[in-house]
Design an enzyme around this catalytic site. Structure first.
Site: not given
Length: 131
Positions: A90, A93-95, A98
């Protein structure tokens, strides 16, 4: 391990993984992409206030941070292309989220700066937009 990738190939590719652990790898992307997004949004605000030199400077900072963030992502893609499967969690995925949002903010900033410059020079609206 994927078929077709020997353990020797995997070991050699692992030597070329990003130098830090994968959590740090993801956080580096998040930090730089977050800064890029912030600078892009600040550039829009500066353009809205009619400070076009400041808007251009902030946009340059955004583009530099985005480029640095993208370079980190490319390191990971290169490692994977050499046969090392990177863990997808996750945080990664978050990176990526962004990075994508920073790219969109920069593209939007370019458009808004151009529009605000045109508004500022238009005869029917000679002053910057009011907040």
């Amino acid at each position: 391990m994927d078929e077709g990738v020997s353990s020797a190939d995997s070991a050699a590719a692992a030597e070329n993984t990003p130098s830090e652990d994968f959590t740090t790898f993801s956080f580096r992307i998040i930090a730089l992409a977050g800064e890029a997004h912030s600078f892009a949004m600040q550039s829009i605000k500066a353009a809205r206030a009619g400070d076009f030199p400041e808007a251009a400077s902030l946009l340059e900072h955004a583009e530099k941070d985005f480029s640095d963030s993208h370079d980190i992502q490319t390191e990971g893609l290169t490692v994977q292309a050499r046969g090392v499967q990177l863990p997808v969690d996750i945080l990664l995925v978050h990176a990526q989220d962004h990075l994508t949002m920073a790219n969109m903010a920069i593209e939007n900033a370019r458009v808004f700066i151009d529009l605000y410059q045109k508004l500022a020079t238009a005869t029917d609206h000679p002053h910057p937009m009011e907040e």
